[in-house]
Structures are given as structure tokens and as C-alpha cells.
Design a protein around this motif. Structure first.
Motif, short mmCIF file in Angstrom:
data_model
loop_
_atom_site.label_atom_id
_atom_site.label_comp_id
_atom_site.label_asym_id
_atom_site.label_seq_id
_atom_site.Cartn_x
_atom_site.Cartn_y
_atom_site.Cartn_z
N VAL A 19 0.95 -1.24 -0.17
CA VAL A 19 -0.13 -0.16 -0.02
C VAL A 19 0.64 1.48 -0.17
O VAL A 19 0.66 2.26 -0.81
CB VAL A 19 -1.02 -0.32 1.04
N ILE A 26 -3.63 6.12 -4.01
CA ILE A 26 -4.45 5.32 -3.66
C ILE A 26 -5.41 6.93 -3.23
O ILE A 26 -6.87 7.11 -3.06
CB ILE A 26 -4.52 5.08 -3.09
N CYS A 79 -7.19 -9.83 -0.51
CA CYS A 79 -6.11 -9.70 -1.95
C CYS A 79 -7.09 -8.95 -3.08
O CYS A 79 -7.25 -8.23 -3.82
CB CYS A 79 -5.05 -9.85 -2.05
N ARG A 82 -9.54 -6.48 -3.72
CA ARG A 82 -8.45 -4.70 -3.70
C ARG A 82 -9.02 -4.51 -5.06
O ARG A 82 -8.26 -3.15 -5.65
CB ARG A 82 -7.53 -4.67 -3.50
N LEU A 90 -11.16 -1.02 0.48
CA LEU A 90 -10.07 -1.25 0.60
C LEU A 90 -9.99 -1.62 2.22
O LEU A 90 -9.11 -2.20 2.74
CB LEU A 90 -9.59 0.00 -0.31
N TYR A 91 -10.44 -0.16 3.00
CA TYR A 91 -11.05 -0.85 4.34
C TYR A 91 -11.37 -2.04 4.95
O TYR A 91 -10.60 -2.47 5.78
CB TYR A 91 -11.68 0.24 4.80
N SER A 93 -10.87 -4.93 2.64
CA SER A 93 -9.59 -6.40 2.85
C SER A 93 -8.09 -5.73 4.00
O SER A 93 -7.72 -6.78 4.26
CB SER A 93 -9.28 -5.29 0.79
N THR A 154 -5.58 -0.43 -8.36
CA THR A 154 -6.32 -2.05 -8.08
C THR A 154 -5.88 -3.29 -7.89
O THR A 154 -5.20 -3.95 -7.10
CB THR A 154 -7.50 -1.66 -8.45
N LEU A 157 -1.96 -4.01 -6.07
CA LEU A 157 -2.99 -4.84 -4.68
C LEU A 157 -2.67 -5.41 -4.86
O LEU A 157 -2.64 -6.55 -3.83
CB LEU A 157 -3.68 -3.38 -3.85
N ALA A 158 -3.77 -5.61 -5.24
CA ALA A 158 -4.52 -7.54 -5.31
C ALA A 158 -3.29 -8.23 -6.32
O ALA A 158 -3.92 -9.67 -5.26
CB ALA A 158 -5.18 -7.64 -6.45
#
Length: 379
Positions: A19, A26, A79, A82, A90-91, A93, A154, A157-158
Motif C-alpha cells: 500500500v 490511492i 487481496c 482490492r 479497501l478498508y 480488505s 487496484t 494491490l490485488a
């Protein structure tokens, strides 16, 4: 078991460290302010602490191996969440990943104490090194994923959920044993709350963690605000985290023959502070050196904290109870005194230099606790 531990350890930080390098993107995409961004980086660490008292109960009830398998599945799901550019997802996850990783954080030291009683320091160093490799890879290559696949934050991060999917088939055979790592219920841990040594280990872990997660959350942003571009800042942060593996591998081995960890703990906290001050004030040309010094210090400090849990516990059962206490209180302390506090100090004073005072105070507190927790004693 050793191979499985290594693959599990690879999953203990990517959901967090990926992150930081993408935080600015973001923030711009979702319209976050600095406080909301601080909450985003703080949530997983806070969940590490909140789930820690429950993790020993779950490990005893369902088996440590089974709980770690379920936690890996949860990391993969977190993951995948995201992929949607949504603030709420997002929060969410971050919460799910934090709870899953927190369970693994607590259960692994008990497993090491049970299965490798004569090599606690070496095995702890090994899985901490693998933890650092996973954390460094996510920090360094999350921005590169964007560039390589022409995607946005996205997918960057995933993608780290793949590591959890790779670990599942390696860990699955261990579930057949269904033998729980030695654990203790919440009630059985109460006597530790009045033990001075247990509190020294706990506060040392909390303060060391607060500095590490401050770097995970804000390290790349500090470098970006000083003029470094996003890919370079991610690589610099990745270098720092990768080098943590070196400190994690060798710092516990620097203990005296009797197991005294005071000198190595003080040395590692000193290295960590030097690296942090370098990020804030050193010329950009030597930032690679600051990253190396920072990585050695923080990796070594964290590995020493985990070694203290195993050694100061005395027995596998007590080590498991101490692990639950230190990680419940320590990670909550780390979340509040680390990423969230850094963001608040930055906003209050309008820049990064005042954060140096916060880093120095936290380091001095960790050093004082190390003088007590590093002595050769057991709870």
C-alpha cells in the motif's frame, strides 16, 4: 514444516507493504485526506493486535495448522477485494487481511517452539527472513506491476494474493496431523499481566513494530515528498525491507552464550534510528545506504522481539501465552504510536522534520525495555 513455514511467512506482510508506495495514487483516486490515509495504513496493524488474544483459543480449538490454512485463504480473498476501486472495500480488505495475518503472527512462534526446540533462534530468523522477502517484494514491485501491465493501483494491490494461493498446497498436508501448537486460553494468560518481564517484552515489540510500520506506511511518501519518483521510492523501500532479512537472520545469533540479547537489541535499535533520520535528512545520493542501515536495524529488532517471546517463555505453553499477550498489546501500541501518530504529527506541524522527534522518543523507549527484556530470565 520448515518449507511450509517459509511459504506462510511470505504472506505475512505483502497486503500491508504494497500500500505504501501507491498511497499517493490511492489518495488521489479515492479523495482521501491525510487522516484517512493514516487510517488505511493503521487498520491492518491494529487488527494484528485485536485478534491476538483470540488466536490462541482458535488454535487450540481447531488446530494451529487448520487456522493457518484458513488465514491464508482469507489473505487471498482480502487481496482480491482490492480489485474494486472502492474506499469501503479497501478498508474492509485491510481489516480482513489484518485479522488473518494476526492469527498467523500469534500461532507461528508456538509452532517453532514445539517443532524446533533446539533451534528456536535459527528457525525464527529463517521465517522472519522469508517474511522480509515477501514484504520487500510487495513494496518494491507494486509500482512496477502498474507499469509492466499498464494497469492501476487496484491490480497492483490485488496481485499479492497469488502468494497465498501458492502457499495453500504446501501447507495443506500439515492439516492432516491436526495437532495444535501449545496454546492457552485468555483466562490462563491473566497472570502475565502482572509480570514485569512480560511487559518489557511486550512494550519492546510494540515500539519496534511502530517504527517498522511507520516505514511501511510512510517511508515511500517521505522519499516522494523529498523529490524521489514513485517507482524509485518503492524500490528504495523494498531494498530496506529486503535487507531486514539479513538483520533478522543474524541479530538473534549475536546473543551471548547464555542467551543475553541486550547488546544486539541496542545495536539494532540504534541502526534503525540512524536509517530513519537518514530518510528525513540525509542527501538523496546516499539514500540507498540509509535504506540498508534501516533495514538491518528494523529486521534485527523484530527478530530479537520474536526470539525474546520464545526464550523468555521458558516452556512452549508459556511461550504461546506470552506470544498472545505481546502481540495483542504490542501491535495495538504499534498501530497507534506508529503510522497513525506519524500522520498526525506531520499534519500538526506541516512537514516531516518534526517526525524525527517522534522516532527518537520511540527508539529510546524500545532501548530501555530491551535492557530488561534482553536479560537471561524466563516468565
Amino acid at each position: 514444516m520448515l518449507v511450509g513455514l517459509g511459504l506462510v511467512a511470505l504472506n505475512l506482510r505483502p497486503a500491508v507493504t504494497s500500500v505504501g508506495p501507491l498511497l499517493q495514487e490511492i489518495v488521489q483516486s479515492l479523495g482521501f485526506d491525510r487522516t484517512e490515509a493514516g487510517i488505511l495504513t493503521t487498520l491492518p496493524v491494529l487488527c494484528f493486535g485485536l485478534i491476538a488474544p483470540v488466536a490462541p483459543v482458535l488454535g487450540r480449538r481447531f488446530g494451529a495448522e487448520n487456522m493457518i490454512f484458513a488465514a491464508l485463504v482469507a489473505v487471498a480473498v482480502a487481496c482480491a477485494m482490492r480489485l474494486a476501486p472502492s474506499a469501503s472495500l479497501l478498508y474492509a480488505s485491510g481489516v480482513l487481511a489484518g485479522l488473518a495475518i494476526g492469527i498467523m503472527n500469534v500461532l507461528l512462534p508456538g509452532i517453532v517452539k514445539r517443532d524446533f526446540p533446539r533451534h528456536v533462534g535459527a528457525v525464527t530468523g529463517f521465517y522472519t527472513m522469508m517474511l522480509c522477502v515477501g514484504a520487500a517484494g510487495a513494496a518494491a514491485f507494486a509500482p512496477q506491476v502498474e507499469i509492466l501491465f499498464a494497469t492501476d493501483w487496484t491490480a497492483a494491490l490485488a496481485v499479492w494474493g497469488i502468494l497465498a494461493l501458492l502457499a495453500l498446497p504446501a501447507w495443506a498436508p500439515l492439516r492432516a496431523h491436526f495437532h495444535s501448537a501449545p496454546q492457552a486460553g485468555i483466562g490462563e494468560t491473566r497472570n502475565l499481566w502482572t509480570n514485569a518481564l512480560a511487559w518489557q517484552v511486550t512494550i519492546y515489540l510494540g515500539l519496534a513494530s511502530s517504527l517498522a510500520y511507520s516505514v511501511f506506511g510512510w517511508g515511500a511518501k517521505i522519499l516522494q515528498d523529498r523529490g524521489m519518483d514513485v517507482p524509485a521510492s518503492g524500490l528504495m523501500l523494498g531494498l530496506s525491507i529486503l535487507v531486514q532479512g539479513v538483520g533478522a537472520q543474524f541479530a538473534p545469533l549475536m546473543a551471548s552464550k547464555r542467551g543475553d540479547l541486550r547488546f544486539s537489541a541496542l545495536l539494532m535499535t540504534g541502526f534503525g534510528l540512524a536509517g530513519l533520520l537518514g530518510y528525513l535528512f540525509a542527501p538523496m545520493a546516499v539514500m540507498w545506504l540509509c535504506s540498508i542501515v534501516l533495514g538491518i536495524g528494523q529486521g534485527g529488532a523484530f527478530a530479537i522481539a520474536l526470539t525474546m517471546i520464545a526464550q523468555r517463555g521458558g516452556t512452549p505453553e508459556t511461550a504461546a501465552r506470552l506470544s498472545g499477550m505481546t502481540q495483542s498489546v504490542g501491535y495495538v501500541m504499534g498501530a497507534l504510536a506508529g503510522p497513525l501518530a506519524v500522520g498526525l504529527v506531520h499534519d500538526a506541524f506541516g512537514g516531516w522534520p518534526p517526525v524525527a522527534i517522534l522516532f527518537t522518543v520511540i527508539t529510546l523507549g524500545a532501548a530501555v525495555c530491551a535492557l530488561g527484556a534482553g536479560r537471561v530470565r524466563t516468565v
